[in-house]
Design a protein around this motif. Structure first.
Motif, PDB file in Angstrom:
ATOM      1  N   GLN A  43       0.837  -1.193   0.000  1.00  0.00           N
ATOM      2  CA  GLN A  43       0.000   0.000   0.000  1.00  0.00           C
ATOM      3  C   GLN A  43       0.872   1.243   0.000  1.00  0.00           C
ATOM      4  N   THR A  44       0.495   2.199  -0.838  1.00  0.00           N
ATOM      5  CA  THR A  44       1.138   3.500  -0.863  1.00  0.00           C
ATOM      6  C   THR A  44       0.052   4.545  -0.680  1.00  0.00           C
ATOM      7  N   CYS A  45       0.257   5.450   0.263  1.00  0.00           N
ATOM      8  CA  CYS A  45      -0.726   6.508   0.509  1.00  0.00           C
ATOM      9  C   CYS A  45      -0.074   7.861   0.255  1.00  0.00           C
ATOM     10  N   ARG A  46      -0.819   8.743  -0.375  1.00  0.00           N
ATOM     11  CA  ARG A  46      -0.331  10.087  -0.680  1.00  0.00           C
ATOM     12  C   ARG A  46      -0.584  10.985   0.529  1.00  0.00           C
ATOM     13  N   ASP A  47       0.490  11.395   1.199  1.00  0.00           N
ATOM     14  CA  ASP A  47       0.366  12.215   2.405  1.00  0.00           C
ATOM     15  C   ASP A  47      -0.236  13.584   2.123  1.00  0.00           C
ATOM     16  N   ALA A  48      -0.070  14.081   0.904  1.00  0.00           N
ATOM     17  CA  ALA A  48      -0.595  15.400   0.558  1.00  0.00           C
ATOM     18  C   ALA A  48      -2.114  15.406   0.399  1.00  0.00           C
ATOM     19  N   VAL A  49      -2.686  14.218   0.277  1.00  0.00           N
ATOM     20  CA  VAL A  49      -4.136  14.105   0.106  1.00  0.00           C
ATOM     21  C   VAL A  49      -4.749  13.778   1.467  1.00  0.00           C
ATOM     22  N   PRO A  50      -5.761  14.533   1.903  1.00  0.00           N
ATOM     23  CA  PRO A  50      -6.386  14.238   3.202  1.00  0.00           C
ATOM     24  C   PRO A  50      -7.033  12.850   3.204  1.00  0.00           C
ATOM     25  N   ALA A  51      -6.935  12.189   4.330  1.00  0.00           N
ATOM     26  CA  ALA A  51      -7.527  10.861   4.470  1.00  0.00           C
ATOM     27  C   ALA A  51      -9.043  10.957   4.422  1.00  0.00           C
ATOM     28  N   THR A  52      -9.666  10.090   3.625  1.00  0.00           N
ATOM     29  CA  THR A  52     -11.125  10.028   3.590  1.00  0.00           C
ATOM     30  C   THR A  52     -11.637   9.138   4.718  1.00  0.00           C
ATOM     31  N   ARG A  53     -10.799   8.251   5.195  1.00  0.00           N
ATOM     32  CA  ARG A  53     -11.122   7.359   6.310  1.00  0.00           C
ATOM     33  C   ARG A  53     -10.002   7.486   7.338  1.00  0.00           C
ATOM     34  N   PRO A  54     -10.021   8.520   8.198  1.00  0.00           N
ATOM     35  CA  PRO A  54      -8.913   8.710   9.151  1.00  0.00           C
ATOM     36  C   PRO A  54      -8.787   7.538  10.123  1.00  0.00           C
ATOM     37  N   ASP A  55      -7.551   7.280  10.561  1.00  0.00           N
ATOM     38  CA  ASP A  55      -7.292   6.168  11.472  1.00  0.00           C
ATOM     39  C   ASP A  55      -8.149   6.244  12.725  1.00  0.00           C
ATOM     40  N   SER A  56      -8.460   7.450  13.176  1.00  0.00           N
ATOM     41  CA  SER A  56      -9.245   7.610  14.400  1.00  0.00           C
ATOM     42  C   SER A  56     -10.676   7.113  14.239  1.00  0.00           C
ATOM     43  N   ARG A  57     -11.087   6.874  13.033  1.00  0.00           N
ATOM     44  CA  ARG A  57     -12.447   6.389  12.767  1.00  0.00           C
ATOM     45  C   ARG A  57     -12.614   4.938  13.178  1.00  0.00           C
ATOM     46  N   PHE A  58     -11.558   4.141  13.086  1.00  0.00           N
ATOM     47  CA  PHE A  58     -11.618   2.710  13.347  1.00  0.00           C
ATOM     48  C   PHE A  58     -10.969   2.368  14.685  1.00  0.00           C
ATOM     49  N   ILE A  59     -11.655   1.565  15.478  1.00  0.00           N
ATOM     50  CA  ILE A  59     -11.126   1.069  16.747  1.00  0.00           C
ATOM     51  C   ILE A  59     -10.949  -0.438  16.599  1.00  0.00           C
ATOM     52  N   THR A  60      -9.698  -0.887  16.702  1.00  0.00           N
ATOM     53  CA  THR A  60      -9.396  -2.314  16.593  1.00  0.00           C
ATOM     54  C   THR A  60      -9.462  -2.924  17.981  1.00  0.00           C
ATOM     55  N   ASP A  61     -10.308  -3.926  18.135  1.00  0.00           N
ATOM     56  CA  ASP A  61     -10.479  -4.598  19.417  1.00  0.00           C
ATOM     57  C   ASP A  61      -9.687  -5.898  19.441  1.00  0.00           C
ATOM     58  N   ARG A  62      -9.355  -6.340  20.649  1.00  0.00           N
ATOM     59  CA  ARG A  62      -8.546  -7.547  20.831  1.00  0.00           C
ATOM     60  C   ARG A  62      -9.285  -8.814  20.425  1.00  0.00           C
ATOM     61  N   ASP A  63     -10.594  -8.735  20.242  1.00  0.00           N
ATOM     62  CA  ASP A  63     -11.365  -9.923  19.875  1.00  0.00           C
ATOM     63  C   ASP A  63     -11.383 -10.168  18.371  1.00  0.00           C
ATOM     64  N   GLY A  64     -10.591  -9.389  17.611  1.00  0.00           N
ATOM     65  CA  GLY A  64     -10.520  -9.596  16.163  1.00  0.00           C
ATOM     66  C   GLY A  64     -11.546  -8.803  15.380  1.00  0.00           C
ATOM     67  N   THR A  65     -12.146  -7.811  16.022  1.00  0.00           N
ATOM     68  CA  THR A  65     -13.131  -6.977  15.344  1.00  0.00           C
ATOM     69  C   THR A  65     -12.624  -5.543  15.229  1.00  0.00           C
ATOM     70  N   VAL A  66     -13.244  -4.804  14.329  1.00  0.00           N
ATOM     71  CA  VAL A  66     -12.944  -3.384  14.135  1.00  0.00           C
ATOM     72  C   VAL A  66     -14.265  -2.635  14.187  1.00  0.00           C
ATOM     73  N   ARG A  67     -14.344  -1.659  15.074  1.00  0.00           N
ATOM     74  CA  ARG A  67     -15.545  -0.836  15.184  1.00  0.00           C
ATOM     75  C   ARG A  67     -15.357   0.432  14.361  1.00  0.00           C
ATOM     76  N   ASP A  68     -16.357   0.761  13.568  1.00  0.00           N
ATOM     77  CA  ASP A  68     -16.356   1.978  12.760  1.00  0.00           C
ATOM     78  C   ASP A  68     -17.195   3.016  13.503  1.00  0.00           C
TER      79      ASP A  68
END
Length: 173
Positions: free
Chosen positions: A13-38
């Protein structure tokens, strides 16, 4: 004669830093049970593609399924204490696309080892009987697949679905 299918390569994966994220990392919470909350949609995703497991989705091999099998996979999956997993619709799956990245166009930290390939949605396509829309995470293209096609599966659930009001979906841990 045995037909062996090679495991799909995980594309860098390559991400362009100059382009604002459409899905910021803070949007997703990764849980220890193998799930991701949006936090934006209220959906809970299985972190790993069907067939993979482990915290980094490093064990196993991604499974290619027909649409019918993909729909059944969701209905028959019990994971992280929940039994109400399902195949996402077209809009839900597209909500994971990160437009500023290429190679693999989704949050590769929250969803590691995702093949840059076609994934099934539950949304029927009007072209042929038993066809459905698919999303390609390598280049965000939407296409349709027929009953003879195969694709990958990432399951989702509505976080609020497992409640005392709907105990048929709840699994006691």
């Amino acid at each position: 004669m045995t037909l062996a299918l090679a495991a799909p390569a995980v594309t860098a994966q390559t991400c362009r830093d100059a382009v604002p994220a459409t899905r910021p990392d803070s949007r997703f919470i990764t849980d220890r049970d193998g799930t991701v909350r949006d936090l934006n949609t209220g959906l809970m995703w299985k972190r790993c593609v069907e067939g993979l497991s482990g915290m980094g989705c490093e064990r196993g091999k991604p499974r290619l399924l027909t649409w019918k099998s993909a729909m059944q996979q969701g209905r028959h999956t019990v994971f992280a204490g929940y039994a109400d997993w399902r195949l996402p619709d077209q809009t839900e799956l597209a909500s994971l696309v990160e437009a500023r990245c290429y190679g693999i166009e989704l949050d590769a930290v929250s969803f590691p080892n995702t093949p840059a390939e076609r994934f099934w949605t539950s949304t029927p396509a009007p072209y042929y009987e038993n066809s459905a829309w698919m999303l390609h995470f390598g280049h965000s293209a939407i296409s349709f697949g027929t009953e003879s096609d195969v694709g990958f599966v990432r399951l989702v659930r509505d976080r609020a679905a497992c409640s005392p009001a709907s105990p048929q979906f709840c699994v006691i841990r």
